[in-house]
Design a protein around this motif. Structure first.
Motif, PDB file in Angstrom:
ATOM      1  N   HIS A 187       0.813  -1.221   0.000  1.00 43.23           N
ATOM      2  CA  HIS A 187       0.000   0.000   0.000  1.00 43.23           C
ATOM      3  C   HIS A 187       0.844   1.268   0.000  1.00 43.23           C
ATOM      4  O   HIS A 187       0.484   2.255  -0.649  1.00 43.23           O
ATOM      5  CB  HIS A 187      -0.951   0.000   1.195  1.00 43.23           C
ATOM      6  CG  HIS A 187      -1.968  -1.097   1.152  1.00 43.23           C
ATOM      7  ND1 HIS A 187      -2.661  -1.419   0.019  1.00 43.23           N
ATOM      8  CD2 HIS A 187      -2.412  -1.962   2.118  1.00 43.23           C
ATOM      9  CE1 HIS A 187      -3.487  -2.432   0.268  1.00 43.23           C
ATOM     10  NE2 HIS A 187      -3.351  -2.765   1.531  1.00 43.23           N
ATOM     11  N   HIS A 191       0.705   1.690  -3.944  1.00 45.87           N
ATOM     12  CA  HIS A 191      -0.586   2.373  -3.993  1.00 45.87           C
ATOM     13  C   HIS A 191      -0.549   3.807  -3.473  1.00 45.87           C
ATOM     14  O   HIS A 191      -1.562   4.512  -3.538  1.00 45.87           O
ATOM     15  CB  HIS A 191      -1.616   1.566  -3.202  1.00 45.87           C
ATOM     16  CG  HIS A 191      -1.858   0.202  -3.772  1.00 45.87           C
ATOM     17  ND1 HIS A 191      -2.248  -0.884  -3.011  1.00 45.87           N
ATOM     18  CD2 HIS A 191      -1.754  -0.261  -5.053  1.00 45.87           C
ATOM     19  CE1 HIS A 191      -2.379  -1.945  -3.779  1.00 45.87           C
ATOM     20  NE2 HIS A 191      -2.082  -1.601  -5.022  1.00 45.87           N
ATOM     21  N   ARG A 292      -9.291   6.959   2.754  1.00 46.72           N
ATOM     22  CA  ARG A 292      -9.086   7.987   1.736  1.00 46.72           C
ATOM     23  C   ARG A 292     -10.005   9.174   2.030  1.00 46.72           C
ATOM     24  O   ARG A 292     -11.160   8.979   2.443  1.00 46.72           O
ATOM     25  CB  ARG A 292      -9.340   7.433   0.328  1.00 46.72           C
ATOM     26  CG  ARG A 292      -8.394   6.306  -0.042  1.00 46.72           C
ATOM     27  CD  ARG A 292      -8.615   5.787  -1.448  1.00 46.72           C
ATOM     28  NE  ARG A 292      -8.121   6.685  -2.471  1.00 46.72           N
ATOM     29  CZ  ARG A 292      -6.856   6.728  -2.892  1.00 46.72           C
ATOM     30  NH1 ARG A 292      -5.957   5.903  -2.365  1.00 46.72           N
ATOM     31  NH2 ARG A 292      -6.497   7.564  -3.850  1.00 46.72           N
ATOM     32  N   CYS A 294     -11.280  12.713   0.094  1.00 51.53           N
ATOM     33  CA  CYS A 294     -11.268  13.304  -1.245  1.00 51.53           C
ATOM     34  C   CYS A 294     -12.355  14.367  -1.363  1.00 51.53           C
ATOM     35  O   CYS A 294     -13.185  14.531  -0.464  1.00 51.53           O
ATOM     36  CB  CYS A 294     -11.486  12.217  -2.301  1.00 51.53           C
ATOM     37  SG  CYS A 294     -13.127  11.449  -2.227  1.00 51.53           S
ATOM     38  N   GLU A 298     -15.824  13.244  -5.937  1.00 54.32           N
ATOM     39  CA  GLU A 298     -14.940  12.205  -6.446  1.00 54.32           C
ATOM     40  C   GLU A 298     -15.047  10.890  -5.680  1.00 54.32           C
ATOM     41  O   GLU A 298     -14.285   9.958  -5.927  1.00 54.32           O
ATOM     42  CB  GLU A 298     -13.485  12.701  -6.406  1.00 54.32           C
ATOM     43  CG  GLU A 298     -13.227  13.889  -7.327  1.00 54.32           C
ATOM     44  CD  GLU A 298     -11.818  14.425  -7.211  1.00 54.32           C
ATOM     45  OE1 GLU A 298     -11.055  13.905  -6.358  1.00 54.32           O
ATOM     46  OE2 GLU A 298     -11.478  15.355  -7.952  1.00 54.32           O
ATOM     47  N   SER A 301     -15.464   7.394  -7.741  1.00 55.38           N
ATOM     48  CA  SER A 301     -14.257   6.862  -8.377  1.00 55.38           C
ATOM     49  C   SER A 301     -13.218   6.454  -7.340  1.00 55.38           C
ATOM     50  O   SER A 301     -12.486   5.481  -7.526  1.00 55.38           O
ATOM     51  CB  SER A 301     -13.660   7.898  -9.340  1.00 55.38           C
ATOM     52  OG  SER A 301     -13.286   9.084  -8.661  1.00 55.38           O
ATOM     53  N   GLU A 302     -13.165   7.185  -6.222  1.00 55.37           N
ATOM     54  CA  GLU A 302     -12.220   6.835  -5.161  1.00 55.37           C
ATOM     55  C   GLU A 302     -12.556   5.488  -4.532  1.00 55.37           C
ATOM     56  O   GLU A 302     -11.669   4.744  -4.129  1.00 55.37           O
ATOM     57  CB  GLU A 302     -12.199   7.931  -4.094  1.00 55.37           C
ATOM     58  CG  GLU A 302     -11.478   9.191  -4.517  1.00 55.37           C
ATOM     59  CD  GLU A 302      -9.982   8.983  -4.660  1.00 55.37           C
ATOM     60  OE1 GLU A 302      -9.368   8.408  -3.742  1.00 55.37           O
ATOM     61  OE2 GLU A 302      -9.436   9.385  -5.697  1.00 55.37           O
ATOM     62  N   GLU A 304     -13.857   2.910  -6.116  1.00 54.18           N
ATOM     63  CA  GLU A 304     -13.362   1.898  -7.047  1.00 54.18           C
ATOM     64  C   GLU A 304     -11.845   1.756  -6.925  1.00 54.18           C
ATOM     65  O   GLU A 304     -11.309   0.640  -6.985  1.00 54.18           O
ATOM     66  CB  GLU A 304     -13.747   2.263  -8.477  1.00 54.18           C
ATOM     67  CG  GLU A 304     -15.248   2.346  -8.727  1.00 54.18           C
ATOM     68  CD  GLU A 304     -15.967   1.009  -8.532  1.00 54.18           C
ATOM     69  OE1 GLU A 304     -15.342  -0.041  -8.762  1.00 54.18           O
ATOM     70  OE2 GLU A 304     -17.150   1.041  -8.130  1.00 54.18           O
ATOM     71  N   THR A 305     -11.160   2.868  -6.736  1.00 55.09           N
ATOM     72  CA  THR A 305      -9.705   2.831  -6.567  1.00 55.09           C
ATOM     73  C   THR A 305      -9.321   2.042  -5.327  1.00 55.09           C
ATOM     74  O   THR A 305      -8.450   1.161  -5.364  1.00 55.09           O
ATOM     75  CB  THR A 305      -9.143   4.264  -6.472  1.00 55.09           C
ATOM     76  OG1 THR A 305      -9.379   4.938  -7.707  1.00 55.09           O
ATOM     77  CG2 THR A 305      -7.654   4.257  -6.176  1.00 55.09           C
ATOM     78  N   MET A 306      -9.955   2.369  -4.212  1.00 57.89           N
ATOM     79  CA  MET A 306      -9.622   1.694  -2.957  1.00 57.89           C
ATOM     80  C   MET A 306      -9.982   0.217  -3.012  1.00 57.89           C
ATOM     81  O   MET A 306      -9.236  -0.640  -2.499  1.00 57.89           O
ATOM     82  CB  MET A 306     -10.339   2.372  -1.779  1.00 57.89           C
ATOM     83  CG  MET A 306      -9.924   1.834  -0.424  1.00 57.89           C
ATOM     84  SD  MET A 306     -10.641   2.798   0.934  1.00 57.89           S
ATOM     85  CE  MET A 306     -12.366   2.463   0.647  1.00 57.89           C
ATOM     86  N   GLY A 308      -9.896  -1.655  -5.608  1.00 57.85           N
ATOM     87  CA  GLY A 308      -8.824  -2.288  -6.374  1.00 57.85           C
ATOM     88  C   GLY A 308      -7.579  -2.532  -5.534  1.00 57.85           C
ATOM     89  O   GLY A 308      -6.906  -3.562  -5.679  1.00 57.85           O
ATOM     90  N   HIS A 309      -7.266  -1.605  -4.635  1.00 60.03           N
ATOM     91  CA  HIS A 309      -6.101  -1.781  -3.769  1.00 60.03           C
ATOM     92  C   HIS A 309      -6.282  -2.970  -2.825  1.00 60.03           C
ATOM     93  O   HIS A 309      -5.341  -3.733  -2.582  1.00 60.03           O
ATOM     94  CB  HIS A 309      -5.854  -0.505  -2.969  1.00 60.03           C
ATOM     95  CG  HIS A 309      -5.474   0.664  -3.819  1.00 60.03           C
ATOM     96  ND1 HIS A 309      -5.574   1.972  -3.397  1.00 60.03           N
ATOM     97  CD2 HIS A 309      -4.995   0.729  -5.096  1.00 60.03           C
ATOM     98  CE1 HIS A 309      -5.166   2.785  -4.354  1.00 60.03           C
ATOM     99  NE2 HIS A 309      -4.823   2.060  -5.395  1.00 60.03           N
TER     100      HIS A 309
END
Length: 432
Positions: A187, A191, A292, A294, A298, A301-302, A304-306, A308-309
């Motif tokens: 991470h 990441h 996160r 933000c 946003e 989308s954030e 989906e990013t997290m 994925g991590h």
């Protein structure tokens, strides 16, 4: 925490959305409480204006040479107004506290992307990744493997602390540490998260800001320390999110990405009889958490990013899993949308939750007083997100089960070998 005005403006739409998660919002009650506070504030403003006029009259009377009786009467009126102001201010405080206490009990508005329903059976599967391992023998569960090899000692843990505690021994303790070290390296290195070492005891206001209080007090461990009470954290989400309580963040520094490896403490008050065997549901466990922060717009989308991590952790370990989107009525109090990652457990022939990744929208930020401003000084709202990336005990259980071999040993995932120093856990508890 919600803004009462926004809930009232949404009206029936707020009622509809909260009903999807089984919560009945009483708009009439909310309007009455909000109006009571507004009336109290108005009354204070009027009394202060009248008090200002009375003070001016006293000054004019004294300068004009009015009789002492007249001046004394005006002074008495001024004193009475100050008493009325104090009483009116107490009503403002009482009305404001009542409204705030009420708002603190209202859960977040679920996203329309969350499916209908109120149980895990209503979750919608998004994807499956990896094939569950096929064994030519009957797979053992993680408890059998752990106790046979001596890397888990649940009996002595119970002797020390009672039910729902565990001890990892020798290579088991090394494996736990290796999993956590790998996740943190992943991470922070790949990441872009900043690692924190945070307190494990936090205040009541900290718990309230992140939504654990007042809703989940029975699930928390509370300790008294002289003249104050502190709570053991149920997840590092609490201190990581609260780092910026009552702060204004520069918009250009967003998103912020934080991680921490901490013990987590939960009484599991609502889970009596569930997962009593093994290390899937404990009062104390460790976890690498992702947070996160933000810009509000946003957060989709954030998330989906997290997600994925968190998935990358399992992909790197070579563990089979699936992702589901939770139903509106099955999400946590703070969440507007949640994905669960479920890892395959061969002994149970099913997928079991290993991570929840949630978009909390502006809900926690409002409660905690976290805002942003741009270069021109314009104020904005921020969103907070959190997810497990991942819990160490459940990951260890999945490794023991998915990576077991016919001889009773366990093959260590390749990415963990630099951290463990061994490639296989032998049936006798030694390593190679």
């Amino acid at each position: 925490m919600h803004d009462a005005r926004l809930l009232l403006e949404l009206g029936d739409e707020a009622v509809r959305r909260l009903a999807r998660r089984g919560y009945q919002l009483d708009l009439v009650e909310l309007q009455e409480m909000s109006s009571r506070r507004a009336r109290a504030i108005g009354a204070v403003d009027e009394l202060r204006a009248e008090s200002k006029r009375a003070a001016a009259e006293v000054g004019r009377a004294a300068k004009s040479g009015a009789g002492s009786a007249d001046v004394d009467a005006l002074k008495e009126r001024a004193r009475e107004l100050k008493d009325h102001i104090r009483s009116a201010e107490e009503e403002v405080d009482a009305a404001g506290s009542a409204l705030r206490d009420r708002l603190l009990t209202i859960p977040n508005l679920p996203s329309d992307a969350a499916p209908d329903g109120d149980s895990d059976a209503d979750a919608v599967e998004v994807r499956r990744v990896g094939d569950p391992p096929a064994f030519d023998f009957t797979p053992r569960d993680h408890v059998e493997i752990g106790e046979a090899t001596g890397v888990l000692d649940l009996g002595r843990a119970a002797k020390l602390s009672g039910a729902r505690f565990s001890i990892a021994r020798g290579p088991g303790a090394v494996l736990e540490r290796a999993i956590a070290s790998f996740f943190l390296a992943l991470h922070t290195g790949r990441h872009g998260y900043t690692e924190f070492s945070v307190p494990y005891l936090v205040t009541g206001p900290t718990m309230t800001g992140t939504g654990q209080l007042p809703k989940f007090e029975e699930d928390l461990f509370k300790t008294g320390t002289g003249d104050r009470d502190l709570y053991l954290i149920p997840t590092a989400e609490v201190p990581l999110t609260a780092l910026h309580a009552d702060e204004i963040l520069e918009a250009e520094t967003l998103p912020r990405a934080y991680t921490s490896w901490t013990p987590c403490f939960r009484s599991e008050a609502g889970s009596y009889g569930r997962d009593t065997r093994g290390i899937l549901r404990l009062h104390q466990f460790s976890k690498v958490e992702l947070v996160r922060i933000c810009a509000a717009e946003e957060s989709d989308s954030e998330l989906e990013t997290m997600l994925g991590h968190a998935e990358t952790c399992l992909q790197e370990l070579g563990l089979a899993y699936r992702v589901v989107r939770l139903a509106a009525g099955d999400m946590g109090f703070n969440a507007r949308l949640t994905y669960d990652i479920e890892v395959w457990l061969p002994s149970q022939d099913t997928y079991r939750e290993i991570s929840s990744c949630s978009d909390c929208g502006t809900f926690q930020a409002r409660r905690s007083g976290i805002r942003s401003k741009d270069a021109q000084g314009g104020r904005g709202q921020v969103a907070t997100l959190n997810g497990s990336g991942l819990p160490i005990g459940r990951t260890m259980a999945a490794v023991l089960e998915q990576c077991q071999d016919a001889e009773g040993g366990v093959v260590v995932p390749e990415v963990l070998v630099p951290y463990t120093g061994f490639r296989r856990l032998r049936p006798d508890g030694t390593t190679e």
